[in-house]
Design a protein around this motif. Structure first.
Motif, PDB file in Angstrom:
ATOM      1  N   THR B  12       0.839  -1.198   0.000  1.00 46.18           N
ATOM      2  CA  THR B  12       0.000   0.000   0.000  1.00 46.18           C
ATOM      3  C   THR B  12       0.872   1.246   0.000  1.00 46.18           C
ATOM      4  O   THR B  12       0.540   2.227  -0.649  1.00 46.18           O
ATOM      5  CB  THR B  12      -0.927   0.051   1.227  1.00 46.18           C
ATOM      6  OG1 THR B  12      -0.685  -1.096   2.023  1.00 46.18           O
ATOM      7  CG2 THR B  12      -2.352   0.115   0.796  1.00 46.18           C
ATOM      8  N   TYR B  15       1.822   2.868  -3.217  1.00 49.49           N
ATOM      9  CA  TYR B  15       0.819   3.665  -3.921  1.00 49.49           C
ATOM     10  C   TYR B  15       0.277   4.779  -3.035  1.00 49.49           C
ATOM     11  O   TYR B  15      -0.841   5.228  -3.200  1.00 49.49           O
ATOM     12  CB  TYR B  15      -0.338   2.779  -4.380  1.00 49.49           C
ATOM     13  CG  TYR B  15       0.105   1.717  -5.343  1.00 49.49           C
ATOM     14  CD1 TYR B  15       0.363   2.040  -6.685  1.00 49.49           C
ATOM     15  CD2 TYR B  15       0.277   0.401  -4.925  1.00 49.49           C
ATOM     16  CE1 TYR B  15       0.774   1.064  -7.575  1.00 49.49           C
ATOM     17  CE2 TYR B  15       0.691  -0.567  -5.813  1.00 49.49           C
ATOM     18  CZ  TYR B  15       0.936  -0.235  -7.130  1.00 49.49           C
ATOM     19  OH  TYR B  15       1.336  -1.191  -8.008  1.00 49.49           O
ATOM     20  N   LYS B  16       1.089   5.198  -2.043  1.00 50.71           N
ATOM     21  CA  LYS B  16       0.570   6.079  -1.005  1.00 50.71           C
ATOM     22  C   LYS B  16      -0.166   7.291  -1.546  1.00 50.71           C
ATOM     23  O   LYS B  16      -1.299   7.571  -1.160  1.00 50.71           O
ATOM     24  CB  LYS B  16       1.704   6.536  -0.088  1.00 50.71           C
ATOM     25  CG  LYS B  16       1.165   6.981   1.260  1.00 50.71           C
ATOM     26  CD  LYS B  16       2.292   7.209   2.241  1.00 50.71           C
ATOM     27  CE  LYS B  16       1.732   7.579   3.600  1.00 50.71           C
ATOM     28  NZ  LYS B  16       2.797   7.822   4.554  1.00 50.71           N
ATOM     29  N   ARG B  19      -3.384   6.451  -3.248  1.00 53.16           N
ATOM     30  CA  ARG B  19      -4.284   5.517  -2.561  1.00 53.16           C
ATOM     31  C   ARG B  19      -5.739   6.002  -2.521  1.00 53.16           C
ATOM     32  O   ARG B  19      -6.650   5.270  -2.825  1.00 53.16           O
ATOM     33  CB  ARG B  19      -3.782   5.290  -1.131  1.00 53.16           C
ATOM     34  CG  ARG B  19      -4.625   4.255  -0.413  1.00 53.16           C
ATOM     35  CD  ARG B  19      -3.954   3.700   0.795  1.00 53.16           C
ATOM     36  NE  ARG B  19      -2.991   4.609   1.405  1.00 53.16           N
ATOM     37  CZ  ARG B  19      -2.419   4.392   2.572  1.00 53.16           C
ATOM     38  NH1 ARG B  19      -2.707   3.301   3.249  1.00 53.16           N
ATOM     39  NH2 ARG B  19      -1.559   5.235   3.082  1.00 53.16           N
ATOM     40  N   LEU B  23      -8.772   3.936  -4.261  1.00 50.68           N
ATOM     41  CA  LEU B  23      -9.815   3.300  -3.459  1.00 50.68           C
ATOM     42  C   LEU B  23     -11.212   3.820  -3.782  1.00 50.68           C
ATOM     43  O   LEU B  23     -12.202   3.289  -3.306  1.00 50.68           O
ATOM     44  CB  LEU B  23      -9.536   3.499  -1.965  1.00 50.68           C
ATOM     45  CG  LEU B  23      -8.472   2.554  -1.398  1.00 50.68           C
ATOM     46  CD1 LEU B  23      -8.180   2.903   0.046  1.00 50.68           C
ATOM     47  CD2 LEU B  23      -8.910   1.107  -1.511  1.00 50.68           C
TER      48      LEU B  23
END
Lengths: 345, 308
Positions: B12, B15-16, B19, B23
């Motif tokens: 994760t 792809y901070k 994110r 999502l």
């Protein structure tokens, strides 16, 4: 002053002629899906020079919804079922036809002239009608079938082999006929009797099926079943030895009606259209196509032989009265809802 | 377990920045397709009913009152507990439970059989299980009725070989409903169990046999605990849709008695509809299912803790 008056008259005369010219153009019909043969529409246009613009719907409720949502003022006529005529009238969505405005009004059969849902036919004319009663397999039971006992207190041969329509309105109306009590009764003793009678009757029933009301009779799952007259005729054509009953206590009728809508933009043309649909020759064309029944005098001799002699469409002389399903008030309906839940709990 | 969580965290982080955006679809699905409709049902269940369908925007507890309290036919008697709807719910739970057990009895051996074939033919067997489900549920249910009816092929066959003297009456019984539900949802039982049995290390069974465990003991003490998540998933996947289904009860059971599904359906159709009551019944059903699932999940978590 004089010139002003003259000008106003001239202006309104022009305005009127303009609206007449416009009116000659069309009639806007809001109709059931596939419920009028094209040849009849063409004939109307050929005879009167009026174009028919048609929108369609697939249920009384959706028609009501779209009329309330702005259809008024767009459409001239529509074709609601019996109870929906009353709802439309109560909602103030119908135009009124004055006495003498319809030349062919005298053609309406006497029994359909003063109907509960439109006393005196002030807003509507009959379009087509049919009935709901029940059919009995004659291989299983040979006795008298023209009584509602077949459904609610069946003879031994039919016990546990009765199919009912899965529809509160039709079952409770038929049960009321069986007990000889009025629909939408508010009498406590009558309602309790209705509830108790149904509790016993349900022990004789095999199933509740509306969509497959014909199929269960043909396949032999049920030996007697509540059914629409057209379905019963088809069951017979498919080889089931069933006979359609017209019980002496009465049977349920449905009728679709052409109504004049409020603020009809082409009111004169709408009336011409309604007159056209009261002419026996046109009604016969319609009835031969729909295979239901007409509510107009002089049609019988013009029908196809098969339809004219169809037992399901021709009640015998000793049949009970045809009764429309009534629209109950909210409080009364709540009690009927409860009785229906008791039947199916 | 811990290692998995760590590697998950690392992924994760990569792809901070993106994110939130990545999502979005998941959030959208949760909000638009799950939370919003459920909140609407919840709100509607507390509104006043409008005659002939629809709601009036006034707060009311009438729907829940109707569900739990009986005030007689005319609504003016002293309130008693209303058994009508509890009976309907209980009937549905019972039918769905019976269908689930039936599915488990047939589904478990089927899944075990498929999982123990060679790797080459397994996909073919799975494929065969799913083929009937390409056909619409309605048509499958109607076909079932054709097969089972008194004059249907099943009874004709049994009569012709002389096993029975008069047709067995199956259509319009509770058993027909259970059979219909079982057939409708069988793959939902087979596939999760198959997935767990496939991952099962059969060396464990062999080891058990070497240690003189009987086949029954091996099944009960070794195989079943190992594939339990699959069995539970299968049971939930069959039980929950069976609970709300109305096709099989209507067509095969003859619609003589309301099920939860048909009771709710009735509230939203035609002239006699009662939307708030339908919404309230849906909420009660939802709450019930939720409680059952939470209890399951808790017990599962506890069991895992104990083992882990």
């Amino acid at each position: 002053m004089k010139t002003l008056l003259k000008n106003t008259v001239a202006a309104s005369a022009i305005a009127m002629s303009a609206s007449v010219a416009l009116a000659d153009g069309k009639v806007v019909v809001y109709h059931w899906f596939e419920y009028m043969p094209q040849e009849l529409v063409d004939k109307f246009t050929a005879e009167t020079g009026i174009d028919v613009v048609m929108d369609t719907y697939d249920s009384n409720e959706s028609m009501l919804a779209s009329l309330k949502a702005g259809g008024i003022g767009t459409y001239d006529v529509s074709v609601p079922g019996d109870y929906m005529v009353k709802i439309l009238a109560n909602e103030g969505l119908l135009g009124t036809i004055a006495e003498g405005e319809l030349a062919n009004k005298g053609n309406i059969e006497a029994q359909w002239l003063d109907v509960d849902f439109d006393p005196g036919r002030k807003h509507s004319i009959p379009y087509q009608w049919g009935s709901t009663a029940f059919a009995v397999n004659r291989d299983v039971y040979q006795g008298d079938i023209n009584t509602t006992d077949i459904l609610f207190n069946p003879p031994a041969e039919l016990r546990g082999k009765v199919n009912m329509l899965d529809s509160q309105g039709e079952v409770l109306a038929m049960a009321s006929l069986h007990l000889g009590i009025p629909q939408c009764s508010t009498d406590r003793a009558q309602l309790k009797a209705l509830d108790a009678m149904l509790q016993e009757a349900k022990t004789y029933w095999a199933s509740f099926n509306s969509d497959t009301a014909k199929e269960v009779l043909v396949a032999g799952d049920a030996a007697a079943g509540m059914i629409y007259n057209g379905f019963s005729a088809k069951a017979r054509e498919e080889g089931a030895n069933v006979e359609y009953a017209f019980p002496k206590q009465g049977y349920i009728a449905w009728m679709d009606n052409v109504v004049l809508l409020k603020d009809a933009p082409n009111r004169d043309n709408a009336l011409k259209f309604m007159d056209f649909l009261l002419d026996p020759e046109n009604v016969a064309t319609l009835t031969n196509w729909t295979q239901y029944s007409a509510g107009v005098k002089g049609v019988a001799s013009l029908l196809d032989d098969a339809l004219r002699t169809l037992p399901e469409a021709n009640p015998p002389a000793d049949a009970g009265p045809a009764t429309f399903i009534e629209v109950c008030s909210e409080e009364t309906q709540a009690i009927y809802d409860k009785i229906w839940t008791n039947v199916k709990k | 377990m811990a290692a998995q969580a760590e590697s998950g965290g690392a992924t994760t982080d990569t792809y901070k920045e993106a994110r939130t955006w990545l999502l979005m679809p998941a959030w959208l699905v949760l909000l638009v397709l799950s939370l919003a409709p459920v909140s609407m049902i919840l709100i509607y269940s507390f509104l006043t009913k409008e005659f002939r369908g629809g709601v009036i925007w006034e707060f009311s507890l009438a729907s829940y009152d109707q569900f739990f309290f009986d005030r007689g036919l005319f609504g003016d008697e002293a309130p008693q507990i209303e058994w009508t709807y509890i009976t309907i719910f209980w009937r549905s739970i019972w039918q769905a439970g019976a269908a689930t057990i039936l599915s488990l009895i047939i589904g478990f051996p089927t899944a075990y059989f498929i999982a123990t074939r060679s790797e080459k033919v397994r996909p073919i067997w799975v494929f065969l299980v799913t083929i009937p489900y390409w056909v619409n549920l309605l048509i499958r249910t109607v076909s079932m009725k054709f097969l089972l009816r008194d004059q249907g092929p099943l009874n004709d066959f049994l009569l012709s070989i002389g096993l029975i003297d008069s047709p067995i009456h199956i259509v319009n019984t509770n058993f027909a409903v259970q059979l219909g539900l079982f057939y409708s949802y069988l793959p939902f039982m087979v596939l999760p169990i198959y997935a767990s049995v496939e991952r099962y290390n059969f060396a464990l069974s062999e080891a058990a046999a070497d240690l003189y465990a009987t086949k029954w003991v091996t099944l009960r003490r070794i195989l079943l605990p190992a594939v339990k998540p699959g069995v539970i998933a299968g049971c939930i996947l069959v039980f929950v849709p069976s609970l709300g289904s109305f096709l099989a009860p209507d067509l095969l059971g003859g619609a003589k008695n309301f099920m939860i599904g048909s009771l709710i359906e009735e509230q939203f159709k035609g002239n006699a509809g009662n939307w708030p009551f339908g919404a309230a019944a849906s909420m009660i059903l939802l709450t019930m299912v939720l409680i059952i699932l939470i209890v399951f999940a808790r017990r599962q978590a506890k069991a895992e803790k104990r083992e882990g």
